[in-house]
Write a protein that holds these residues in place. Structure first.
Motif, mmCIF file in Angstrom:
data_model
loop_
_atom_site.group_PDB
_atom_site.id
_atom_site.type_symbol
_atom_site.label_atom_id
_atom_site.label_comp_id
_atom_site.label_asym_id
_atom_site.label_seq_id
_atom_site.Cartn_x
_atom_site.Cartn_y
_atom_site.Cartn_z
ATOM 1 N N ALA A 1 0.817 -1.220 0.000
ATOM 2 C CA ALA A 1 0.000 0.000 0.000
ATOM 3 C C ALA A 1 0.848 1.265 0.000
ATOM 4 O O ALA A 1 0.568 2.215 -0.734
ATOM 5 C CB ALA A 1 -0.952 -0.012 1.197
ATOM 6 N N MET A 2 1.892 1.305 0.835
ATOM 7 C CA MET A 2 2.690 2.527 0.962
ATOM 8 C C MET A 2 4.137 2.305 0.544
ATOM 9 O O MET A 2 5.016 3.073 0.927
ATOM 10 C CB MET A 2 2.630 3.027 2.413
ATOM 11 C CG MET A 2 1.226 3.386 2.880
ATOM 12 S SD MET A 2 1.216 4.162 4.502
ATOM 13 C CE MET A 2 2.093 5.689 4.164
ATOM 14 N N PHE A 3 4.384 1.259 -0.228
ATOM 15 C CA PHE A 3 5.765 0.919 -0.534
ATOM 16 C C PHE A 3 6.438 2.001 -1.371
ATOM 17 O O PHE A 3 7.517 2.485 -1.024
ATOM 18 C CB PHE A 3 5.813 -0.418 -1.267
ATOM 19 C CG PHE A 3 7.202 -0.965 -1.398
ATOM 20 C CD1 PHE A 3 7.816 -1.588 -0.334
ATOM 21 C CD2 PHE A 3 7.905 -0.847 -2.590
ATOM 22 C CE1 PHE A 3 9.091 -2.084 -0.441
ATOM 23 C CE2 PHE A 3 9.176 -1.345 -2.715
ATOM 24 C CZ PHE A 3 9.772 -1.960 -1.636
ATOM 25 N N SER A 4 5.813 2.397 -2.464
ATOM 26 C CA SER A 4 6.460 3.349 -3.380
ATOM 27 C C SER A 4 6.507 4.755 -2.804
ATOM 28 O O SER A 4 7.464 5.499 -3.042
ATOM 29 C CB SER A 4 5.740 3.349 -4.727
ATOM 30 O OG SER A 4 4.379 3.687 -4.558
ATOM 31 N N THR A 5 5.490 5.128 -2.022
ATOM 32 C CA THR A 5 5.423 6.510 -1.511
ATOM 33 C C THR A 5 6.112 6.688 -0.170
ATOM 34 O O THR A 5 6.577 7.782 0.143
ATOM 35 C CB THR A 5 3.961 6.942 -1.377
ATOM 36 O OG1 THR A 5 3.269 6.021 -0.513
ATOM 37 C CG2 THR A 5 3.278 6.964 -2.728
#
Length: 713
Positions: A429-433
């Protein structure tokens, strides 16, 4: 007779029983009559009575026609009843989904009136009974379902749930164990590995159950659940006896909880009471007293809850929050039921990530210690992954910046959680950001962070690369590759420290995982990656050297320019050195690297011939036990045999025998056979004198078959 036959074949069990009774009665009457007749008449049983008249054909035909008609009528009635029963089942399913369990029960019962032997109606009605807490009736329905289908896992599952609710623990475990005996593949589903929207079971007719009989993806192991419930009941019974006996600790816990629950007191008053309570709750009995006296409702106190949930805490609120965390640690240590109840408190599960990122070292330390109680055990991890953990990877990774024990605690928790499939899913869910920017920042600043913890954090991300989606995200990130290269630079002031070397080792492992992907970013970084790995071949740590060779073996296929650069840098001579030294893993990486270089670089072929006269290293590898090593060695040899004089240098060696053995079928892999066949063909084409040895070994047929590979190559 027709009525009796119809009754015996009736789907209604009551009608069947009545027909059976009537049949038995008539048989008894006939038997008595026959005995009476035999008592009056002597019959010569050795003679055949030839005076019996033939049964009239018109009566016989009429009887058979009546039977056939009756069978058809019964089949039609059953089809009609089955349609009505299925319709009523679907109406019951709809009512169940809507939460109207009474109506669902009624519809399932009406369906059973139409069709008494429909297993699905019994199991669905049993689940409705479970919802209505009518456990004995649920068990009865499950027993009827098993009469319809003795291998119905759903019936055993629901019966186990009913027995568990009635605290019949032995029977509950037996039901679950029987279910797993019927279908051992279900075992993993009862350990939390099932997709949320996949049914555990399907109906006997091949259709899937309605959604109300699906189970959540974090379904615990049922046998363990029964044992845990039994332990809870026994603990609470023992605690009750202690209270009746006037146990001082029990009375102290009761009194302290009453005082803490009283409103209107100063925050220090509550802090002191919570501290005292934490000291008393120091064993299983104390933990049980705490639970049975509503200890987990402590946050209902407005003052306590306000301090615990405050975004910016005063020193007094910090002290109270730390006291609460200490109390919960004491209450939950080794106690699965208490751990479950604590995380069931909405404020607790919501505040854990906030406490971890609070910036207050004391609160963070105690929060990490509390979470570790869960993450260290499978049952605790199952409880944790039911929470929203989407931010946890980022929050825990940030502890790498800490120079104290918090960094190790956070990495321990991550290492425990990383194997949980649901945690991996939430990480996306928040890996890239969130995670990726933080990770690259930590790599760039490796000299200013806890390097041992950073190495473990990198290893955690390497484990996440088992998820193809996350691996692809990382492999496409230019920032990630740039950060990895910066960490591998020789110029780091901590380059010789053990912590830094752990980071290098971990980063190389991560790079190997990422190089399973193929994309433009990797092609763009192939030259600097291979150059850095070539420099690491002189490192004193053999583990780092092995991984550097591994990275080379995976990055070189992405770029001919990278191959050219490493060949210029002397990679062939270095690989031969490692191949001579042995080591299975290192050798497998080294020979693959050589095969890539010799495939596209004539200079690599010439250097291999120069530094490995008579190809002694390659011939030795052709006898290796690992087929991949053998195949790559045969490929290298085949490439070098394109050089003038290479084949002649092998006269008098065992090369023909070795290649013939692999090409002739000893190798299991087709690619190994083909590489060996190509090398054998090129050998004999370049130097016909090898054909004499081939003829002695009866290998001409194999040579002929291998020529097609030579031409195609």
């Amino acid at each position: 007779l027709a009525n009796l036959l119809q009754g015996l074949n009736s789907p209604d069990s009551a009608v069947r029983e009545k027909a059976i009774s009537e049949t038995e009665k008539r048989l008894r009457e006939q038997g008595a009559s026959k005995e009476e007749e035999e008592s009056r008449t002597t019959v010569n049983r050795t003679l055949i009575n030839t005076s019996v008249r033939a049964f009239p054909s018109e009566i016989k035909d009429g009887f058979l026609a009546a039977l056939e008609k009756d069978a058809k009528e019964r089949a039609q009635r059953r089809r009609r009843n089955e349609q009505l029963a299925n319709a009523l089942k679907e109406q019951g399913n709809e009512a169940f989904r809507a939460g109207d369990f009474g109506l669902a029960l009624q519809r399932y019962s009406e369906g059973l009136e139409k069709l008494r032997d429909k297993q699905e109606l019994y199991t669905n009605r049993a689940q409705a009974y479970l919802k209505l807490h009518e456990y004995e009736k649920a068990i009865s329905d499950c027993e009827w379902a098993l009469k319809c289908n003795k291998n119905c896992p759903k019936a055993y599952f629901l019966m186990g749930k009913a027995h568990l609710a009635l605290q019949h623990f032995t029977e509950s475990r037996q039901c679950y164990e029987k279910m797993l005996q019927i279908d051992p593949q279900k075992e993993k589903l009862f350990k939390g590995k099932k997709s949320r929207f996949s049914p555990l079971f399907s109906d006997g007719d091949g259709t899937e159950f309605p959604c109300h009989v699906w189970f959540p993806c974090d379904l615990p192991d049922c046998v363990s659940e029964a044992s845990l419930e039994e332990k809870r009941v026994r603990d609470e019974e023992r605690a009750e006896r202690e209270v009746q006996a006037g146990n001082v600790a029990a009375l102290s816990i009761q009194e302290l909880l009453q005082r803490i629950s009283s409103p209107g007191q100063d925050i220090l008053y509550y802090t002191g009471g919570i501290r005292l309570l934490a000291e008393v709750v120091n064993d299983c009995t104390g933990q049980t007293f705490f639970r049975t006296n509503n200890g987990f409702s402590i946050l209902r106190n407005e003052t306590v809850r306000g301090a615990f949930c405050a975004e910016s805490k005063s020193p007094a609120e910090v002290e109270l929050c730390v006291s609460l965390l200490l109390l919960w640690r004491a209450a939950c240590a080794g106690n699965e039921e208490n751990q479950r109840l604590l995380l069931a408190q909405p404020q607790v599960s919501a505040q854990l990530p906030e406490l971890l990122s609070s910036g207050t070292a004391q609160i963070q330390r105690e929060t990490l210690a509390l979470i570790s109680l869960y993450s260290e055990h499978e049952s605790g991890r199952r409880l944790l992954v039911r929470q929203d953990l989407s931010r946890w990877l980022q929050i825990l990774m940030a502890f790498v910046k800490s120079t104290d024990a918090r960094a190790d605690s956070a990495m321990n928790i991550l290492s425990d959680l990383i194997g949980e499939e649901r945690f991996q899913t939430q990480c996306r869910a928040m890996f890239s950001t969130g995670v990726l920017p933080l990770f690259t920042q930590l790599l760039v600043c490796a000299g200013q962070v806890n390097q041992a913890a950073l190495a473990r954090g990198v290893a955690v991300l390497g484990s996440l690369c088992a998820d193809v989606g996350l691996r692809a995200q990382l492999a496409r990130s230019r920032e990630c590759w740039q950060a990895c290269l910066e960490l591998l630079l020789d110029g780091s002031p901590d380059a010789s420290s053990p912590g830094y070397q752990q980071c290098v080792f971990a980063v190389l492992g991560l790079m190997m995982n990422l190089l399973l992907e193929s994309n433009g970013t990797i092609q763009g970084f192939a030259v600097p990656i291979s150059g850095r790995c070539l420099a690491l071949l002189n490192h004193q740590d053999g583990r780092i050297v092995t991984r550097a060779i591994g990275v080379l073996s995976r990055v070189l296929p992405a770029s001919p320019s990278a191959v050219e650069e490493v060949v210029k840098g002397g990679v062939v001579k270095k690989m031969l050195k490692f191949l001579k030294a042995g080591g299975q893993l290192t050798s497998s990486y080294a020979i693959k690297t050589l095969s890539i270089c010799t495939k596209s670089s004539r200079r690599a072929q010439e250097e291999l011939l120069k530094w490995d006269k008579r190809f002694q290293v390659l011939l030795k590898l052709l006898e290796a036990g690992d087929e991949l090593t053998v195949g790559n060695a045969a490929f290298c040899l085949g490439q070098c045999l394109l050089l003038p004089g290479a084949a002649s240098s092998l006269l008098g060696s065992s090369v023909v025998q070795l290649l013939l053995r692999q090409a002739g079928g000893d190798a299991q892999r087709t690619s190994v056979q083909q590489n060996s066949a190509i090398a054998l063909g090129r050998l004999c084409v370049a130097e016909p004198r090898h054909i004499h040895q081939l003829r002695k070994l009866n290998g001409l047929a194999i040579l002929n078959s291998s020529m097609k590979y030579v031409h195609s190559s």
